[in-house]
Design a protein around this motif. Structure first.
Motif, PDB file in Angstrom:
ATOM      1  N   ASP A 151       0.844  -1.088  -0.160  1.00  0.00           N
ATOM      2  CA  ASP A 151       0.039   0.181   0.204  1.00  0.00           C
ATOM      3  C   ASP A 151       0.775   1.154   0.107  1.00  0.00           C
ATOM      4  OD1 ASP A 151      -2.450  -1.526  -0.056  1.00  0.00           O
ATOM      5  OD2 ASP A 151      -2.443  -1.658   2.345  1.00  0.00           O
ATOM      6  N   SER A 152       2.178   1.048  -0.072  1.00  0.00           N
ATOM      7  CA  SER A 152       3.032   2.274   0.054  1.00  0.00           C
ATOM      8  C   SER A 152       3.791   2.539  -1.190  1.00  0.00           C
ATOM      9  CB  SER A 152       3.806   1.880   1.396  1.00  0.00           C
ATOM     10  OG  SER A 152       3.193   1.825   2.313  1.00  0.00           O
ATOM     11  N   VAL A 153       3.828   1.648  -2.176  1.00  0.00           N
ATOM     12  CA  VAL A 153       4.728   1.872  -3.250  1.00  0.00           C
ATOM     13  C   VAL A 153       3.944   2.680  -4.462  1.00  0.00           C
ATOM     14  CG1 VAL A 153       6.198  -0.179  -2.734  1.00  0.00           C
ATOM     15  CG2 VAL A 153       4.129  -0.433  -3.986  1.00  0.00           C
ATOM     16  N   GLN A 154       4.826   3.088  -5.265  1.00  0.00           N
ATOM     17  CA  GLN A 154       4.576   3.897  -6.587  1.00  0.00           C
ATOM     18  C   GLN A 154       5.114   3.165  -7.653  1.00  0.00           C
ATOM     19  OE1 GLN A 154       5.359   8.150  -6.653  1.00  0.00           O
ATOM     20  NE2 GLN A 154       4.218   8.337  -8.616  1.00  0.00           N
ATOM     21  N   GLY A 155       4.502   2.789  -8.602  1.00  0.00           N
ATOM     22  CA  GLY A 155       5.264   2.330 -10.003  1.00  0.00           C
ATOM     23  C   GLY A 155       5.627   3.386 -10.913  1.00  0.00           C
ATOM     24  N   VAL A 156       6.913   3.052 -11.415  1.00  0.00           N
ATOM     25  CA  VAL A 156       7.394   4.037 -12.452  1.00  0.00           C
ATOM     26  C   VAL A 156       7.812   3.189 -13.500  1.00  0.00           C
ATOM     27  CG1 VAL A 156       8.868   5.885 -12.946  1.00  0.00           C
ATOM     28  CG2 VAL A 156       7.733   5.974 -10.632  1.00  0.00           C
ATOM     29  N   PRO A 157       7.442   3.415 -14.697  1.00  0.00           N
ATOM     30  CA  PRO A 157       7.646   2.572 -15.827  1.00  0.00           C
ATOM     31  C   PRO A 157       9.122   3.103 -16.107  1.00  0.00           C
ATOM     32  CG  PRO A 157       5.695   3.638 -16.343  1.00  0.00           C
ATOM     33  CD  PRO A 157       6.035   4.044 -15.085  1.00  0.00           C
ATOM     34  N   PHE A 158      10.049   2.095 -16.552  1.00  0.00           N
ATOM     35  CA  PHE A 158      11.394   2.339 -17.274  1.00  0.00           C
ATOM     36  C   PHE A 158      11.758   1.430 -18.458  1.00  0.00           C
ATOM     37  CE2 PHE A 158      12.412  -0.982 -14.163  1.00  0.00           C
ATOM     38  CZ  PHE A 158      13.248  -1.844 -15.014  1.00  0.00           C
ATOM     39  N   PRO A 159      12.437   1.869 -19.380  1.00  0.00           N
ATOM     40  CA  PRO A 159      12.772   1.077 -20.560  1.00  0.00           C
ATOM     41  C   PRO A 159      13.677  -0.042 -20.312  1.00  0.00           C
ATOM     42  CG  PRO A 159      13.813   3.122 -20.838  1.00  0.00           C
ATOM     43  CD  PRO A 159      12.950   3.443 -19.442  1.00  0.00           C
ATOM     44  N   ASN A 160      13.666  -1.412 -20.760  1.00  0.00           N
ATOM     45  CA  ASN A 160      14.657  -2.267 -20.490  1.00  0.00           C
ATOM     46  C   ASN A 160      15.471  -2.103 -21.874  1.00  0.00           C
ATOM     47  OD1 ASN A 160      14.067  -3.739 -18.003  1.00  0.00           O
ATOM     48  ND2 ASN A 160      12.136  -4.411 -19.062  1.00  0.00           N
ATOM     49  N   PRO A 161      16.680  -2.602 -21.791  1.00  0.00           N
ATOM     50  CA  PRO A 161      17.465  -2.661 -23.056  1.00  0.00           C
ATOM     51  C   PRO A 161      16.936  -3.535 -24.228  1.00  0.00           C
ATOM     52  CG  PRO A 161      18.863  -3.261 -20.971  1.00  0.00           C
ATOM     53  CD  PRO A 161      17.365  -3.114 -20.500  1.00  0.00           C
ATOM     54  N   ASP A 174       4.830  10.106   1.609  1.00  0.00           N
ATOM     55  CA  ASP A 174       3.804   9.961   2.722  1.00  0.00           C
ATOM     56  C   ASP A 174       3.880   8.880   3.461  1.00  0.00           C
ATOM     57  OD1 ASP A 174       2.885   8.723   0.600  1.00  0.00           O
ATOM     58  OD2 ASP A 174       0.944   9.516   1.244  1.00  0.00           O
ATOM     59  N   ALA A 175       4.422   7.757   2.946  1.00  0.00           N
ATOM     60  CA  ALA A 175       4.523   6.334   3.251  1.00  0.00           C
ATOM     61  C   ALA A 175       5.564   5.819   4.056  1.00  0.00           C
ATOM     62  CB  ALA A 175       3.853   5.371   2.593  1.00  0.00           C
TER      63      ALA A 175
END
Length: 275
Positions: A151-161, A174-175
């Motif tokens: 309940d505390s994480v935020q996902g952020v996309p990133f490019p793989n090779p 806040d968490a």
């Protein structure tokens, strides 16, 4: 004339016997003297997700004060298929015995990385995962209640090779303190949150390929107020591994920061027991 050769032979024989006796006594003394100091192991400290190697600073300074060569490498946090071989390569660069320490997700990394390395004499788990072969961390986190991570994480996309897209997990501002480091000052956790290193969400679904604790003696620290990995799960891991266990009352998920003396003491117990 007839006595001189006999005297010479007796002198040679006596000299040879004395030399042999001296060699024997020297060898016997060396065998009897077991006080020769043995080489201290190198301590390798592996951090987990949402963190970096600086979290070990309080432990590193104490270990160095006590005369231990200490390495705290940067865990890539890209998932077990990347992180375990990387840490294994660090271990391969160290000559002599190693005591290998992992915090949090770092425990899963060392569980895989130490397998098959005869130089690793002890594993020390600090509020850490210690999965078995075939297990996934995300599944294990649901085994007992109490974790606030989901309940505390935020996902952020990133490019793989390879062109695909991965997801990095960050702890929200806040968490962060409540889920990760509630026993540290607010000013400290604000800095930790701002400088956190995310880890790949794939780490939660990667399958453990080896369980080094099955063949290497282990020690484990339970943080009794851990809101990231439930204390009950830590106890489960350590009991299954047959680890020597200590509990730190009131400790959050980062006892190596809030309780560096207790953490150092456990590591040095492992050193003495396996030295």
């Amino acid at each position: 004339m007839s006595d001189r050769p006999s005297f010479t032979r007796r002198r040679v024989i006596a000299t040879g016997a004395a030399a042999a006796t001296a060699t024997f006594l020297t060898s016997a003394a060396a065998v009897a003297d077991d006080s020769t100091p043995k080489a201290k192991p190198t301590i390798v400290l592996v951090h987990g997700g949402f963190a970096d190697a600086s979290g070990w600073n309080g432990v590193v300074s104490r270990l160095q004060h006590d005369g231990y060569e200490t390495i705290a490498p940067a865990n890539p946090l890209r998932g077990l298929p990347t992180d375990a071989p990387y840490i294994a390569s660090v271990l391969a660069s160290v000559s002599g015995p190693i005591v290998l320490v992992g915090h949090s997700y770092g425990g899963a990394v060392i569980t895989n990385a130490a397998a098959g390395n005869p130089n690793v004499k002890a594993l020390v788990y600090i509020a850490a995962f210690a999965p078995d072969t075939g297990e996934q961390l995300g599944v294990l986190l649901g085994k007992y209640p109490g974790s606030l991570i989901a309940d505390s994480v935020q996902g952020v996309p990133f490019p793989n090779p390879d062109g695909s897209t991965g997801t990095d997990l960050y702890l929200r501002a806040d968490a962060f303190r409540s889920a990760f480091a509630a026993d540290l000052p607010l000013a400290t956790t604000r800095l930790m949150q701002a400088t956190q290193r995310p880890f790949s969400a794939s780490s939660l679904t990667d399958v453990t390929q080896a369980a080094a604790w099955r063949t290497i003696p282990s020690w484990g620290m339970v943080a009794t107020e851990d809101k990231a990995i439930p204390p009950a799960l830590e106890r489960f891991f350590y009991e299954r591994a047959g680890a020597h266990v200590v509990e730190v009352p009131g400790a959050s998920h980062v006892p190596m920061i809030s309780h560096p003396k207790a953490t150092t003491r456990l590591i040095e117990q492992a050193v003495r027991a396996t030295g």
